[in-house]
Design an enzyme around this catalytic site. Sequence first.
Site, mmCIF file in Angstrom:
data_model
loop_
_atom_site.group_PDB
_atom_site.id
_atom_site.type_symbol
_atom_site.label_atom_id
_atom_site.label_comp_id
_atom_site.label_asym_id
_atom_site.label_seq_id
_atom_site.Cartn_x
_atom_site.Cartn_y
_atom_site.Cartn_z
ATOM 1 N N ARG A 105 0.880 -1.176 0.224
ATOM 2 C CA ARG A 105 -0.078 -0.014 0.069
ATOM 3 C C ARG A 105 0.902 1.476 -0.111
ATOM 4 O O ARG A 105 0.427 2.217 -0.589
ATOM 5 C CB ARG A 105 -0.808 -0.165 1.016
ATOM 6 C CG ARG A 105 -1.909 -0.870 0.827
ATOM 7 C CD ARG A 105 -2.900 -1.292 2.349
ATOM 8 N NE ARG A 105 -4.164 -2.018 1.955
ATOM 9 C CZ ARG A 105 -4.986 -2.526 2.746
ATOM 10 N NH1 ARG A 105 -4.547 -2.498 3.853
ATOM 11 N NH2 ARG A 105 -6.096 -3.285 2.428
ATOM 12 N N ASN A 115 -6.620 1.265 -2.252
ATOM 13 C CA ASN A 115 -5.389 0.978 -1.683
ATOM 14 C C ASN A 115 -4.981 -0.284 -2.088
ATOM 15 O O ASN A 115 -4.152 -1.227 -1.319
ATOM 16 C CB ASN A 115 -5.816 0.831 -0.030
ATOM 17 C CG ASN A 115 -6.940 -0.042 0.380
ATOM 18 O OD1 ASN A 115 -7.408 -0.813 -0.329
ATOM 19 N ND2 ASN A 115 -7.095 0.009 1.648
ATOM 20 N N HIS A 118 -6.605 -6.179 -0.797
ATOM 21 C CA HIS A 118 -7.495 -6.714 -0.088
ATOM 22 C C HIS A 118 -6.629 -7.871 0.496
ATOM 23 O O HIS A 118 -6.005 -8.673 0.068
ATOM 24 C CB HIS A 118 -8.727 -6.790 -0.141
ATOM 25 C CG HIS A 118 -9.376 -7.900 0.772
ATOM 26 N ND1 HIS A 118 -10.130 -7.518 1.891
ATOM 27 C CD2 HIS A 118 -9.512 -9.294 0.889
ATOM 28 C CE1 HIS A 118 -10.535 -8.561 2.519
ATOM 29 N NE2 HIS A 118 -10.108 -9.668 2.027
#
Length: 136
Positions: A105, A115, A118
Site C-alpha cells: 500500500r 488502496n 485486500h
Amino acid sequence: MNKIEQTLSIIKPDAVERNLIEDIKSIFTQNNLSIKENKKIHITKEEAAEFYKVHQPKPFYEDLCAYLSSGPIVVMILEGDNAVSKNRKLMGATDPKNAEENTIRKLYGLSIDKNSVHGSDSLENAKKEIDFFFKN
Ligand code: ATP
Ligand code: MG
C-alpha cells in the site's frame, strides 16, 4: 511457531488498471507466499456487497462495494507459513499514508479507498473468503 495457512488476496481495480498485477504477485512470491489459485474476474455490485457485508453498518460501505465492482480484480489464494499475518504485513496499513515503507500500500496505494489490495484479517475469515471466490 510456524504454521502453513492459506489466505485470500485481492488485487483491487486501481492496481489492475495500472498494470501492477505482476509487481504485486512478485512481492508475495519473493516473501515465500505461493499463489495456489489465481483468477481475474469482474464482480457485480451485489457480489461485492455480499463479500463486504461485515462492513454494512459503516458509512463507506456503499462506496466500497461500488469500487470493488468498478473494474476487473485478481483474486488469489496465498499459501505459506503464517500466511494470514504475513500477507497483512506485506500489505501495510489500510490508509497508504500510514503504511510502512516497502509495503504494497505504501508503494502503490493511492488513497484509503483505492488502496490496491485486500487481505483476509483472520484465519477464520480467510476460510470464508476463499470459499466465497473458489467454491461454487
Ligand atoms: P481490506 O479489508 O480491504 O484488506 P483492511 O482490512 O485494511 O482492508 P478494513 O477496515 O477491513 O481495512 O476496511 C475495508 C476497506 O474499506 C479498506 O481496504 C478501505 O478500502 C475501505 N475503508 C476502510 N476505512 C475507510 C474509511 N474511513 N473511508 C473510506 N474507505 C475506508
Ligand atoms: Mg479488512
